[in-house]
Every structure is written in C-alpha cells, then in structure tokens.
Design an enzyme around this catalytic site. Structure first.
Site, PDB file in Angstrom:
ATOM      1  N   CYS A  10       9.264   8.003  -4.975  1.00 63.49           N
ATOM      2  CA  CYS A  10       8.665   8.825  -6.190  1.00 63.49           C
ATOM      3  C   CYS A  10       9.244   8.047  -7.301  1.00 63.49           C
ATOM      4  CB  CYS A  10       9.082  10.167  -5.994  1.00 63.49           C
ATOM      5  SG  CYS A  10       8.302  11.101  -6.874  1.00 63.49           S
ATOM      6  N   HIS A  12       6.746   5.400 -10.119  1.00 62.41           N
ATOM      7  CA  HIS A  12       5.455   5.521 -10.947  1.00 62.41           C
ATOM      8  C   HIS A  12       4.342   5.832 -10.101  1.00 62.41           C
ATOM      9  CE1 HIS A  12       7.744   3.615 -14.027  1.00 62.41           C
ATOM     10  NE2 HIS A  12       7.968   2.481 -13.527  1.00 62.41           N
ATOM     11  N   CYS A  44      11.110  -0.899 -16.996  1.00 64.42           N
ATOM     12  CA  CYS A  44      10.737  -1.629 -18.219  1.00 64.42           C
ATOM     13  C   CYS A  44      11.368  -1.275 -19.339  1.00 64.42           C
ATOM     14  CB  CYS A  44       9.168  -1.836 -18.252  1.00 64.42           C
ATOM     15  SG  CYS A  44       8.456  -0.258 -18.237  1.00 64.42           S
ATOM     16  N   VAL A  81      13.622   7.907   4.736  1.00 67.69           N
ATOM     17  CA  VAL A  81      12.864   7.936   5.789  1.00 67.69           C
ATOM     18  C   VAL A  81      13.018   6.876   6.534  1.00 67.69           C
ATOM     19  CG1 VAL A  81      10.410   7.683   6.424  1.00 67.69           C
ATOM     20  CG2 VAL A  81      11.024   9.089   4.239  1.00 67.69           C
ATOM     21  N   GLY A 244      12.565 -11.598  -8.924  1.00 63.22           N
ATOM     22  CA  GLY A 244      11.290 -11.170  -8.670  1.00 63.22           C
ATOM     23  C   GLY A 244      11.173  -9.936  -7.883  1.00 63.22           C
ATOM     24  N   THR A 272      -5.295   2.864   3.340  1.00 69.05           N
ATOM     25  CA  THR A 272      -4.902   1.689   4.051  1.00 69.05           C
ATOM     26  C   THR A 272      -5.830   1.684   5.216  1.00 69.05           C
ATOM     27  OG1 THR A 272      -3.488   3.202   5.737  1.00 69.05           O
ATOM     28  CG2 THR A 272      -2.383   2.422   3.625  1.00 69.05           C
ATOM     29  N   SER A 273      -5.417   0.818   6.339  1.00 66.10           N
ATOM     30  CA  SER A 273      -6.283   0.427   7.431  1.00 66.10           C
ATOM     31  C   SER A 273      -6.170   1.591   8.481  1.00 66.10           C
ATOM     32  CB  SER A 273      -6.205  -1.066   8.120  1.00 66.10           C
ATOM     33  OG  SER A 273      -4.767  -0.963   8.377  1.00 66.10           O
ATOM     34  N   ALA A 279      -1.758   4.390   0.018  1.00 62.47           N
ATOM     35  CA  ALA A 279      -0.502   3.624  -0.512  1.00 62.47           C
ATOM     36  C   ALA A 279      -0.955   3.143  -1.983  1.00 62.47           C
ATOM     37  CB  ALA A 279      -0.309   2.583   0.328  1.00 62.47           C
ATOM     38  N   GLY A 329       2.365  -7.507 -21.817  1.00 58.58           N
ATOM     39  CA  GLY A 329       2.743  -7.838 -23.082  1.00 58.58           C
ATOM     40  C   GLY A 329       4.149  -7.849 -23.325  1.00 58.58           C
TER      41      GLY A 329
END
Length: 446
Positions: A10, A12, A44, A81, A244, A272-273, A279, A329
């Site tokens: 939980c 964004h 951010c 989980v 990253g 999803t599949s 998701a 930006g």
C-alpha cells in the site's frame, strides 16, 4: 454475497486503488496487507526532506491506516504476505510482530507490491553507513547519518541520486556522484542537457565520477570509508545507493505473465494473465506509447493512475489505460528541466530512424525588461514526423510545455501538426510563435 478484495502492498498504487474501491464498492470487504509500519510515503520527497525544504517528514504521507479504516478498509500493518495461490484464491500471511501465520481467501486480488532498490552483491556491501533511499525509514536514517558524515558518495545519477547530491551539497558536505554511464541523467536527457546540468553541479564543488562502475567498498571498524570503482577510489563516510529499482513480484512468479525483469504484464484494464488478479504501480510493466511496447518505468504518476484504474475495472472492463510517455521533471539548482518520451539517444539505441529539432532561444520578447534562455529539443520519426520525445531546460519554469508534448505523443501527433497548434501569445510569457510551434515549423524545413 460480499465481495472479498485482498490488496498486497500500500504505497502509491495501493492507496489509489483502495480509496477508489472503498467508494465504488461500499459493500465489499477490503483487506490491505502491508509489511511496513506506514503507508503512502512519497519517496520523491526524500531529498527535499534531507535538504530541509520539507521540515516534517509526516507531511510526505498522504494517507494513513486510520483514514482507510474510516472508509471501512481493514489494514494489517507489519504483515508480510508469504505466499499467493492465484488458482485456489488463497494467501498466507505472517504477523511480523508476533510471528503468527494465518491464511485468507479472496475473490479479487490487487497486487500493488511496488519495487525495491537494486542492491549490488559485492565486497563490503554490508558495511555500516551504506544505505538505501526508498521509504520513510530510509529517509530518517539518511538524515541521522548525514549529520555525522563529511564525505558522502551517492551511487546512481538518476533523479533520486541527483536530488540527494544537491541536498547534501547544500548541507555543506563534500559530495561525490558515481555512475556507470558516461553522463548523468542518461535515461532522461540527451547530452545538450546533461552537459549543462553537470556543469552546474561541478560549479558547486560536487565531484562527478561518470563512466565508472563501483567494484567494492572498503571500511574501518565495520564502517564504510572508501568506494572503489573501475577508475579509482573515493573517500566516503556515508554511501547512498540509488542504482535503480526492481519490481517486487516474487509472490506471483510462474503464476502470471511477466517481463524478464519480473515486472507483471497487465492489459489495458490492469488485469494480469490470471482472472480476478489485478496489478498496478512499480510492480508492473506499462504500455509505453513512444514505442508501443511494454516497458518498466516506475513513477508515482503511473502508479496512482494504474491504481485508480484497478478500482474502476474490478468487476468489468470499463476505463482503458492510455499508456505512458514516462513524463518527468527535476529542478537542479537554478535549472527547471523536464522530459517526455524517448531521448534521441534512446530512440537510436532502439533502432528507430529519428530526427530532432533543438532550439535555444529567449523565452519571451527582448523588449521585456528581463528574458532567459530556454533550450527545447523535440525528437520525431524521420519518415512519419510522429513526435516520440522532448526535453526542455531553462532558468524560467517552462516545464509545462513538456506536459503539452506528452499529450501530443499520446495522441500520435506529427511535427506538421505541432507547427500550427493554437497556443496563446502574451509578452510576459512567450513569443508570437510559441516555442513548440517553432519546433514544428523547423522540422518541416529540414
């Protein structure tokens, strides 16, 4: 029968999904499982907090378990989980405080597990004062450790790394920025823009070690003291890793379609599949409009849009995802910078036949008492003229022009069309031929 919705993670995307689902399905039983002790932290904002612009980190939360409870949502904090069975529609959960484990069932599953920083496995990585930059606890740790640090190394020259470097410099630290690409902000900007921003950092006394890969860390008494790279070594008593992010998707491995890096592939309706498994956010791939391909672009903007769409499409496909341009930006000292879509570097690397228009111009008429330079670059397909990317840089805030060009890319517009779009003229703000019109007109002449 009451619909049971389980939400895993939980931040964004999860917060956006949960708040919308609570409104749209007031009779549903919504349960959130979050392994951290907080939700909805705006990562951010970490650099702003570190630099003292945002004094109180509590302001960087935009929702709380109490607010969700008021909407009728059950939130299990500090609950991890452990396993998900998408066929049996069951999950296994551990209470991280007590260690107890229990099972739960769901009718609809929403995976908003986000991403986690990439941590390179190398010698010295476990030394003290090597920290990550992602969540609230990281932000507090960085602030505490920075108080005692004099030399700080930031590894990774993306947005988060750059913002931290500026914040540390303004706190009076000696800062080194290390990145394995040949220039900073490589993913977001072409050389015309990164040359200017690198110069701005160097003028502030920041050491830029570009084109270098970190190979190991050295320490004394269990604390980091040196960063070793392919080109040399740098003293540091605090190291922040900003290399990253990877999607957190182990729970669904082998159960749903994913990109090679583990990002979950979703359709236009966030499905999803697997039926009834949705998701959103940093755990997912997104449809990247400039190329038409699935891509991994972890941004808060993508996350909140996707989370909201999960709620809209939970019972049946209703509102389609429009895809993304990866629009973003950044402010670096006096410069306001924004980009959307593909850089020329990225387009050429993808094998596309592109041209570009680059304009450096005074942003408003010279008869005005002051005027600043602006550099705008627009990248487009050579054959069709279709716009695929753009970047802007100025000491004046002209970043909204990139939002405009994002819309152009999303709608498949060409440089010909851009030439004659209706933009206003007012000497306070611009010239009779808007800068975006000028870019289109110049492309026509090439």
């Amino acid at each position: 029968m009451t619909m049971k919705i389980a939400v895993v993670g939980c931040t964004h995307a999860g917060t956006a999904a949960v708040t919308q689902m609570a409104k749209l399905y007031p009779d549903a039983q919504i349960t959130v499982y979050e392994r951290n002790d907080n939700i909805s932290f705006l990562s951010c904002g970490i650099a702003l907090h570190v630099g003292g612009v945002v004094k109180d980190a509590e302001q960087l939360f935009y929702a709380s378990p109490e607010q969700l409870a008021a909407l009728g949502v059950k939130t299990y904090m500090l609950h991890d989980v452990l396993a998900v069975d998408t066929d049996a529609k069951t999950i296994r959960v551990r209470n991280l405080v007590t260690g107890d484990e229990f099972a739960d069932t769901f009718d609809k599953l929403v995976m908003t597990t986000g991403s986690w920083p990439i941590i390179p496995q190398m010698e010295g990585i476990k030394l003290e004062n090597i920290v990550l930059c992602k969540n609230y606890n990281h932000s507090q740790m960085i602030i505490e450790k920075a108080k005692l640090a004099n030399r700080i190394a930031v590894i990774g020259a993306g947005y988060i790394g750059i913002e931290l470097v500026e914040a540390f410099e303004q706190l009076g630290k000696q800062v080194t920025l290390i990145d394995n690409m040949e220039r900073i902000l490589y993913k977001y900007l072409d050389r015309e823009f990164t040359d200017v921003t690198e110069q701005a950092l160097i003028e502030k006394g920041i050491t830029i070690a570009a084109g270098q890969t970190v190979t190991s860390f050295g320490g004394t008494d269990g604390r980091v003291s040196t960063v070793f790279t392919t080109h040399g070594e740098y003293e540091a008593d605090l190291v922040v890793l900003c290399i990253g992010f990877r999607p957190n998707t182990e729970l669904l491995k082998g159960q749903v379609d994913m990109l090679p890096n583990g990002a979950i592939i979703v359709d236009d309706y966030m499905r999803t599949s697997k039926p009834d498994v949705f998701a959103a956010g940093d755990s997912c791939a997104v449809h990247y409009n400039p190329t038409g391909q699935n891509a991994y672009i972890p941004l808060a903007t993508n996350a909140v849009r996707m989370g909201t769409l999960v709620a809209k499409n939970l019972n049946r496909p209703t509102v389609k995802y429009l895809g993304t341009q990866g629009t973003s930006g950044i402010k670096i000292y006096d410069y306001n910078i924004a980009s959307t879509g593909l850089t020329e570097t990225a387009a050429l690397a993808a094998g596309m036949n592109v041209k570009n228009v680059t304009i450096t111009e005074n942003y408003r008429p010279e008869f005005m008492p002051t005027y600043e330079k602006v550099t705008l670059k627009v990248v487009y397909e050579a054959d069709s003229g279709r716009i695929v990317g753009a970047q802007v840089l100025s000491k004046v805030d002209l970043t909204q022009s990139i939002n405009t060009l994002s819309v152009c890319i999303q709608n498949g517009m060409t440089m010909d069309e851009l030439s004659y779009v209706d933009f206003f003229f007012q000497p306070h703000y611009n010239k009779p031929w808007n800068l975006l019109n000028q870019a289109g007109l110049q492309a026509v002449l090439i």
